[in-house]
Each structure stands twice: as C-alpha cells, then as structure tokens.
Design an enzyme around this catalytic site. Structure first.
Site, PDB file in Angstrom:
ATOM      1  CG  ASN A 135       0.161   0.063   2.317  1.00 52.39           C
ATOM      2  OD1 ASN A 135       0.910  -0.017   2.439  1.00 52.39           O
ATOM      3  ND2 ASN A 135      -0.730  -0.228   3.597  1.00 52.39           N
ATOM      4  CD  GLU A 142       0.116   0.124   7.253  1.00 52.04           C
ATOM      5  OE1 GLU A 142       0.139   1.068   6.260  1.00 52.04           O
ATOM      6  OE2 GLU A 142      -0.442  -0.590   7.916  1.00 52.04           O
TER       7      GLU A 142
END
Ligand code: GLP
Length: 241
Positions: A135, A142
């Site tokens: 991702n 993140e």
C-alpha cells in the site's frame, strides 16, 4: 533519484550489500538504518558472507531499526528484534551496545518512541535501507491524510496485517499496533536505499516513484530526498517507462 533494475535477485542483493560494505569501509563508524521483511534477507546474507570473508567489519558501526510490533518480546520469532539477530546481528562483529531497536514490550510505547528519536538525533543516519509495503508504506508509516514526522505508535491497516499474516500462524496473531520511525526521521538520513522485488509491487513502485507526492502513498515522499537509490528486480520495475 537513481533507479537500477536487476535481472537476478543475486545481482540485486549483491549490489545493495556493496553499498553498505563500501560505506562502512570508508567510514567505519557509519550509522546504518536497517529494515526487516522478506526483501532484505538476501542483502543481510551477503553482508554476513562479506564479513566472514574479512571484507568488512562492523565493530565501530551502529544500527537503528525502522520499526517493531507493539506487544512482541524480542524472543518472539515474529518480532523484528528476533529477525535482525537471526539474519544479521548474531553473525557479525557489531557490538550489542551499538544496536538500537525499538522495544515492543515497553510499558509506555510513546516514551519508548521518544527515547529512540532522541538517540537518532544524536546519531544521524548515514544510510537508511527501506522495503516497500503493497500500500506504499515505508517502515510502518501507513497511508493517511496526515503522516507523523517522528518515531511514533501506529495502528496497522488491515491490508498490512493481512500481508504480514504469512509470518504468523493466523492474521489474528498479528499485532494491531507497531512503533515506527516517522517519515521525517527517515528523510533525515543522508542516503536512502529503497529495495523492491516482485510483480505484485510493480504498480505501487510506479506510483511511489513517478506519481504525485502524497501522504496516501508514503513512499512517494522519497521523491523529495536528494540521495535516494532504488534497486528493483525486473518484475517490480516493469511498469516504469
Ligand atoms: C513490513 C515492514 C516494512 C517492509 C514491508 C514489506 O510491513 N514494516 O518495513 O518494507 O513489510 O515487506 P516485504 O519485504 O516482506 O514485502
């Protein structure tokens, strides 16, 4: 940004190891930022072999690792501390006092992150090794609307928990939180070495290296750093023009 694409994993691993060996030979007290995951295993194997062949010594070097799961003790074979000892530290002459790891069992995780960040400030990284999450995460930064600059605690995304479940008995056993260097901690490194392998990462490699700089693809922030080298295998690099 220098991008190199390799035909074989051996060539890629050896080229990454060359960068570390040359640095440590030129600057024996170099500060090395290290990473975990499946990608760097071959690089560490190379470094261990070079050490055994007397081509490098880590006696004066020091290391900082990017991240650690919250709640895993260093003896747990899923912890990043365990991984580092297994793949590198137990095979080379790096003194234990010069190894810096985040303690996943710290009572106060935030205080542990501050301790680590203070140490990092005292020992600027000469190089930081990075892998890439599917991702776009680097370390455990993140994708999000905002990113933290310094070492911090983060809640892992479901896709990261699922991606890392292969190292655990089941996804339920993957810790929900981690401690990670922040994007600012990483970008302060003098040099950054991003290593990516595999067809499943080709799309995110393209986005990270050639797409817009966005916190939704944390690795895209590397485009703003002047000293980034990217090592890719053919599969990971296949979408680059
Ligand atoms: C983990 C780590 C990252 C690593 C990523 C990719 O989530 N925190 O530092 O880069 O996974 O791992 P792999 O190399 O196994 O694909």
């Amino acid at each position: 940004m220098e991008i190199k694409i390799f035909d074989t994993q051996e060539q890629l691993d050896s080229s990454a190891a060359d960068i570390f060996v040359n640095l440590v030979n030129q600057k024996p007290n170099a500060v090395l930022g290290l990473a975990t995951g499946s990608t760097p295993i071959g690089i560490y194997e190379n470094l261990v072999n070079r050490f055994k062949q007397n081509k490098v010594s880590f006696k004066a070097a020091s290391t900082f690792n990017l991240d650690e799961y919250v709640g895993l003790p260093p003896e747990s074979d899923q912890s990043y501390a365990y991984y580092m000892h297994k793949h590198l530290f137990s095979h080379i002459d790096l003194p234990a006092a010069q190894i810096h790891l985040l303690n996943g069992m710290a009572d106060d995780a935030e205080a542990e992150c501050s301790r680590f960040e203070t140490l990092l400030a005292k020992h600027p990284l000469d190089i930081q090794l990075l892998g890439l999450g599917h991702n776009g995460h680097i370390a455990f930064n993140e994708p999000n609307d905002q990113l933290s600059s310094r070492t911090h605690v983060i809640k892992l995304k479901e896709e990261t928990i699922n991606a890392n479940a292969r190292f655990f008995a089941s996804a339920d056993e993957v810790p929900t939180h981690a401690m990670t260097m922040g994007i600012g901690s990483i970008l302060k490194a003098n040099k950054i070495l991003l290593v990516v392998r595999g067809a499943d990462k080709a799309e995110i490699v393209k986005k990270a290296l050639t797409g817009p700089i966005t916190t939704q693809v944390p690795a895209s922030l590397l485009q703003a750093h002047a000293g980034v080298t990217v090592l890719l295998d053919r599969e990971a690099g296949r979408m680059l023009g």
